[in-house]
Design a protein around this motif. Structure first.
Motif, PDB file in Angstrom:
ATOM      1  N   LEU A 135       0.825  -1.220   0.000  1.00 30.98           N
ATOM      2  CA  LEU A 135       0.000   0.000   0.000  1.00 30.98           C
ATOM      3  C   LEU A 135       0.852   1.259   0.000  1.00 30.98           C
ATOM      4  O   LEU A 135       0.412   2.314  -0.442  1.00 30.98           O
ATOM      5  N   GLY A 136       2.072   1.177   0.531  1.00 29.54           N
ATOM      6  CA  GLY A 136       2.998   2.303   0.436  1.00 29.54           C
ATOM      7  C   GLY A 136       3.142   3.110   1.709  1.00 29.54           C
ATOM      8  O   GLY A 136       2.462   2.888   2.714  1.00 29.54           O
ATOM      9  N   LEU A 137       4.039   4.083   1.638  1.00 27.08           N
ATOM     10  CA  LEU A 137       4.431   4.866   2.810  1.00 27.08           C
ATOM     11  C   LEU A 137       3.296   5.734   3.350  1.00 27.08           C
ATOM     12  O   LEU A 137       3.170   5.909   4.566  1.00 27.08           O
ATOM     13  N   GLU A 138       2.471   6.282   2.467  1.00 23.97           N
ATOM     14  CA  GLU A 138       1.349   7.119   2.936  1.00 23.97           C
ATOM     15  C   GLU A 138       0.392   6.320   3.807  1.00 23.97           C
ATOM     16  O   GLU A 138      -0.054   6.792   4.859  1.00 23.97           O
ATOM     17  N   ALA A 139       0.074   5.115   3.381  1.00 21.50           N
ATOM     18  CA  ALA A 139      -0.828   4.248   4.155  1.00 21.50           C
ATOM     19  C   ALA A 139      -0.199   3.873   5.496  1.00 21.50           C
ATOM     20  O   ALA A 139      -0.888   3.855   6.535  1.00 21.50           O
TER      21      ALA A 139
END
Length: 370
Positions: A135-139
């Motif tokens: 999902l990545g760093l923002e999530a």
């Protein structure tokens, strides 16, 4: 990958969760085994050293000018020597992630679900970690904002419910064996988790607001260290230094002693939730940083194709990394600190020196042109 951004507050929360991570489980035992009732002083000394270390990392982040550690190392030392340094750095992150996975596996199979095979615990936990990294760093950053208040509440509940059992005499005599054992023991916390925070050199370029993120890293390190100090203090004050040193997971033993009005007991699973949350975040930060680093090392545009194969390798590595808990304790006592200081301080210093020379040369060149 480059479009992912998190706020300084989210970054601070990630640093806190990473600092607490698996350390809340494994740090009190070796500390009290060596420094006895003065173990809490070792953590305070370690935090001071950790803040100096973070100041070095912050200066490196300034010199990297929006690049990750992998990109900056290749830019300074070229494709060949730069990649040799990065091979060791990325191996360190991958091995560390495997060890953290083994920590949670050992804890679950010895304390909570003893009949479940170790590898199944690892696979189930890693599925969630892989999904988080996908999902990545923002999530990851947003979910840290959701979970940190719960961790704070549970730590507060943990402290309040155990406070009637505190015995201040367990801290005495202070410095009975002198300052030397306290200084020697501080290397445990410097090694785990402070030198491990070199991982965040892969994440700090994606944090918004250059000035605030440096303060966020320092504050996160301080608050994470404060939680470790509090837990170690409670272990000594309630269990005593001898019993703390004998228990593999003294903080979990501490949770079993929660007794409210003689009828509300068996709340240790609530405290286990804290550890599972913090260890999950430490794992997902390490795993995300490793996959992004390897993707940049191989000049890939996306890290996601690496998630599954690296995860499968990690399950195997976590099983063979150390055969039993006794081996792990010896490894932590004798091997981990030299290994961590090589990758958490010496390699970053080599890159920092290169960045410094490159920055001065660029400044001189601009000055000559003007």
């Amino acid at each position: 990958m480059d479009n992912q951004k998190i706020s300084p507050r989210q970054f601070m929360f990630l640093v806190i969760l990473f600092s607490v991570g698996s350390s809340i489980l494994i740090v009190p035992t070796p500390l009290t085994a060596n420094a006895k009732q003065d173990a809490w002083l070792s953590i305070i000394i370690s935090i001071a050293a950790g803040l100096l270390l973070v100041m070095l990392y912050n200066h490196m982040a300034t010199l990297m000018k929006g690049q990750t550690f992998v990109q900056a190392t290749i830019a300074v030392y070229g494709k060949w020597f730069g990649r040799i340094l990065l091979f060791f750095y990325l191996s360190f992150l991958y091995i560390l992630a495997s060890l953290v996975l083994r920590n949670i596996g050992d804890f679950m199979t010895t304390q909570i679900i003893p009949e479940t095979p170790l590898q199944f615990t690892h696979i189930l936990f890693l599925i969630v970690v892989i999904w988080g990294a996908y999902l990545g760093l923002e999530a990851i950053g947003r979910s840290s904002e959701m979970f940190v208040p719960w961790v704070v509440l549970l730590v507060f509940f943990f402290t309040i419910t155990l406070s009637p059992q505190i015995k201040m005499e367990n801290l005495q005599p202070v410095l009975s064996n002198g300052i030397l054992p306290v200084l020697n023991t501080s290397t445990f916390v410097i090694g785990t988790p402070l030198l491990e925070m070199v991982t965040f050199l892969m994440i700090i370029p994606y944090v918004k607001d250059g000035k605030t993120k440096k303060k966020a890293w320092l504050l996160g390190t301080f608050l994470g260290g404060a939680v470790l100090t509090l837990i170690t203090l409670l272990c000594i004050l309630i269990l005593g230094s001898d019993l703390t040193a004998l228990n593999t997971y003294p903080s979990y033993k501490l949770a079993q002693k929660i007794n409210i009005a003689g009828f509300l007991e068996g709340l240790e699973i609530m405290v286990a939730i804290i550890w599972m949350i913090t260890i999950f975040f430490k794992m997902v930060i390490l795993y995300y940083s490793t996959t992004v680093g390897i993707a940049q090392f191989l000049t890939m545009e996306d890290h996601r194709p690496l998630l599954l194969p690296l995860g499968m390798g990690m399950v195997v590595l976590s099983i063979i990394a150390y055969p039993d808990v006794a081996y792990f304790e010896t490894f932590i006592n004798e091997t981990w600190f030299p290994y961590a200081i090589t990758h958490g301080l010496i390699i970053p210093l080599i890159v920092w020196a290169g960045l410094l020379i490159k920055s001065k040369n660029q400044t001189k060149l601009q000055h000559d042109r003007s």
